[in-house]
Design a protein around this motif. Structure first.
Motif, PDB file in Angstrom:
ATOM      1  N   UNK A 226     -55.746   4.314  23.003  1.00  0.00           N
ATOM      2  CA  UNK A 226     -56.137   3.239  23.916  1.00  0.00           C
ATOM      3  C   UNK A 226     -56.438   3.815  25.297  1.00  0.00           C
ATOM      4  N   UNK A 227     -57.658   3.635  25.742  1.00  0.00           N
ATOM      5  CA  UNK A 227     -58.037   4.151  27.058  1.00  0.00           C
ATOM      6  C   UNK A 227     -57.320   3.407  28.179  1.00  0.00           C
ATOM      7  N   UNK A 228     -56.843   2.196  27.906  1.00  0.00           N
ATOM      8  CA  UNK A 228     -56.203   1.368  28.937  1.00  0.00           C
ATOM      9  C   UNK A 228     -54.705   1.642  29.055  1.00  0.00           C
ATOM     10  N   UNK A 229     -54.174   2.590  28.288  1.00  0.00           N
ATOM     11  CA  UNK A 229     -52.735   2.815  28.251  1.00  0.00           C
ATOM     12  C   UNK A 229     -52.200   3.623  29.415  1.00  0.00           C
ATOM     13  N   UNK A 230     -50.947   4.045  29.278  1.00  0.00           N
ATOM     14  CA  UNK A 230     -50.260   4.818  30.318  1.00  0.00           C
ATOM     15  C   UNK A 230     -50.562   6.300  30.090  1.00  0.00           C
ATOM     16  N   UNK A 231     -51.762   6.697  30.357  1.00  0.00           N
ATOM     17  CA  UNK A 231     -52.240   8.017  29.962  1.00  0.00           C
ATOM     18  C   UNK A 231     -51.630   9.126  30.808  1.00  0.00           C
ATOM     19  N   UNK A 232     -51.161  10.171  30.130  1.00  0.00           N
ATOM     20  CA  UNK A 232     -50.654  11.372  30.786  1.00  0.00           C
ATOM     21  C   UNK A 232     -51.770  12.393  30.989  1.00  0.00           C
ATOM     22  N   UNK A 233     -52.900  12.192  30.322  1.00  0.00           N
ATOM     23  CA  UNK A 233     -54.019  13.131  30.343  1.00  0.00           C
ATOM     24  C   UNK A 233     -55.261  12.343  29.935  1.00  0.00           C
ATOM     25  N   UNK A 234     -56.457  12.890  30.095  1.00  0.00           N
ATOM     26  CA  UNK A 234     -57.644  12.175  29.655  1.00  0.00           C
ATOM     27  C   UNK A 234     -57.542  11.798  28.182  1.00  0.00           C
ATOM     28  N   UNK A 235     -57.907  10.566  27.859  1.00  0.00           N
ATOM     29  CA  UNK A 235     -57.732  10.070  26.496  1.00  0.00           C
ATOM     30  C   UNK A 235     -58.499  10.907  25.478  1.00  0.00           C
ATOM     31  N   UNK A 236     -59.611  11.512  25.916  1.00  0.00           N
ATOM     32  CA  UNK A 236     -60.403  12.336  25.005  1.00  0.00           C
ATOM     33  C   UNK A 236     -59.654  13.586  24.557  1.00  0.00           C
ATOM     34  N   UNK A 237     -58.632  13.989  25.312  1.00  0.00           N
ATOM     35  CA  UNK A 237     -57.878  15.200  24.980  1.00  0.00           C
ATOM     36  C   UNK A 237     -56.751  14.950  23.975  1.00  0.00           C
ATOM     37  N   UNK A 238     -56.527  13.699  23.607  1.00  0.00           N
ATOM     38  CA  UNK A 238     -55.407  13.394  22.719  1.00  0.00           C
ATOM     39  C   UNK A 238     -55.697  13.776  21.270  1.00  0.00           C
ATOM     40  N   UNK A 239     -56.959  13.876  20.909  1.00  0.00           N
ATOM     41  CA  UNK A 239     -57.305  14.271  19.544  1.00  0.00           C
ATOM     42  C   UNK A 239     -57.284  13.134  18.542  1.00  0.00           C
ATOM     43  N   UNK A 240     -57.355  11.897  19.013  1.00  0.00           N
ATOM     44  CA  UNK A 240     -57.360  10.748  18.111  1.00  0.00           C
ATOM     45  C   UNK A 240     -58.691  10.644  17.370  1.00  0.00           C
ATOM     46  N   UNK A 241     -58.655   9.997  16.216  1.00  0.00           N
ATOM     47  CA  UNK A 241     -59.873   9.807  15.425  1.00  0.00           C
ATOM     48  C   UNK A 241     -60.816   8.783  16.056  1.00  0.00           C
ATOM     49  N   UNK A 242     -60.271   7.886  16.875  1.00  0.00           N
ATOM     50  CA  UNK A 242     -61.097   6.886  17.557  1.00  0.00           C
ATOM     51  C   UNK A 242     -60.427   6.519  18.874  1.00  0.00           C
ATOM     52  N   UNK A 243     -61.220   6.014  19.802  1.00  0.00           N
ATOM     53  CA  UNK A 243     -60.733   5.555  21.107  1.00  0.00           C
ATOM     54  C   UNK A 243     -61.237   4.139  21.319  1.00  0.00           C
ATOM     55  N   UNK A 244     -60.377   3.257  21.813  1.00  0.00           N
ATOM     56  CA  UNK A 244     -60.805   1.898  22.149  1.00  0.00           C
ATOM     57  C   UNK A 244     -60.573   1.635  23.631  1.00  0.00           C
ATOM     58  N   UNK A 245     -61.469   0.852  24.200  1.00  0.00           N
ATOM     59  CA  UNK A 245     -61.356   0.431  25.594  1.00  0.00           C
ATOM     60  C   UNK A 245     -60.730  -0.951  25.728  1.00  0.00           C
ATOM     61  N   UNK A 246     -60.681  -1.700  24.636  1.00  0.00           N
ATOM     62  CA  UNK A 246     -60.164  -3.071  24.615  1.00  0.00           C
ATOM     63  C   UNK A 246     -59.762  -3.370  23.182  1.00  0.00           C
ATOM     64  N   UNK A 247     -58.810  -4.247  23.002  1.00  0.00           N
ATOM     65  CA  UNK A 247     -58.363  -4.578  21.649  1.00  0.00           C
ATOM     66  C   UNK A 247     -59.434  -5.261  20.809  1.00  0.00           C
ATOM     67  N   UNK A 248     -60.458  -5.825  21.445  1.00  0.00           N
ATOM     68  CA  UNK A 248     -61.564  -6.394  20.673  1.00  0.00           C
ATOM     69  C   UNK A 248     -62.233  -5.337  19.793  1.00  0.00           C
TER      70      UNK A 248
END
Length: 223
Positions: A191-213
């Motif tokens: 989740x890009x809107x979360x309490x990120x410790x680092x850029x969300x792109x660096x987390x290695x997730x299979x997908x990224x969302x900007x909103x729950x929609x």
């Protein structure tokens, strides 16, 4: 409606389903004040959230002059006591979170929470948010014992077991979430809107969302 590709969708709590930053920051600052330290902003505390209360407080102490283990132990107890009395004051679900849970359940999948928050606290916060009755299970940072919180795969594996088994995905906002999911052999959505410790792109997730929609379409694409 096409067949939904997952039997279980797990969620982190703080910074994923709920914005709990106001209440967590208040607890940290209450503890810091007991040692005569100036408060930190909510924005400064957000990246400290995710590894459990003690880890969050340790970072808060490091940011305000450092500490030893004895001070950390004393203030950790103070933080927990304050938070226990003020669990759901400023916390709110992120926009679209409740609708996303209901959309997933309408597709026949179960939803669950795996958090590093103490289980008792997690249950009360979820009850305050009106989400508890939607969940197949809640796994807290202390549910399985020492060393079994995220990034260990154990809580996600337990989530799958308690939810009846099947194909699972996990939604979170931290490296703890993604690492735990991957260690359990489960795809992660960040989740890009979360309490990120680092850029969300660096987390290695299979997908990224900007909103729950965007969550249900993202899960369907992961099929």
């Amino acid at each position: 409606m096409q067949h939904f590709p997952f039997d279980i969708v797990g969620f982190d709590l703080d910074g994923t389903l709920l914005d709990t930053s106001g209440d967590l920051a208040a607890a940290v600052n209450h503890a810091l004040a007991q040692d005569g330290r100036a408060p930190l902003s909510v924005a400064a505390i957000k990246p400290m959230i995710g590894g459990g209360a003690r880890h969050m407080l340790a970072q808060g102490l490091a940011a305000t002059g450092g500490s030893d283990d004895a001070l950390l132990d004393r203030l950790h107890r103070i933080l927990l006591d304050h938070y226990a009395a003020n669990l759901y004051v400023h916390s709110v679900p992120f926009p679209g979170a409740i609708a996303a849970l209901d959309a997933i359940k309408a597709r026949g999948a179960k939803v669950a929470v795996v958090t590093n928050k103490l289980e008792g606290f997690a249950l009360e916060v979820l009850r305050g948010a009106g989400l508890l009755d939607r969940l197949s299970c809640v796994i807290g940072g202390d549910t399985l014992g020492p060393g079994k919180a995220k990034p260990s795969p154990a809580p996600i594996e337990e989530m799958i077991r308690r939810s009846g088994g099947g194909r699972a995905a996990f939604v979170g906002d931290s490296i703890y979430d993604v690492a735990a999911a991957h260690a359990a052999g489960v795809p992660a959505i960040a989740c890009r809107f979360g309490f990120l410790m680092q850029p969300v792109e660096e987390l290695g997730a299979e997908a990224i969302i900007d909103h729950f929609d965007e969550l249900v379409p993202a899960l369907e694409r992961l099929a």
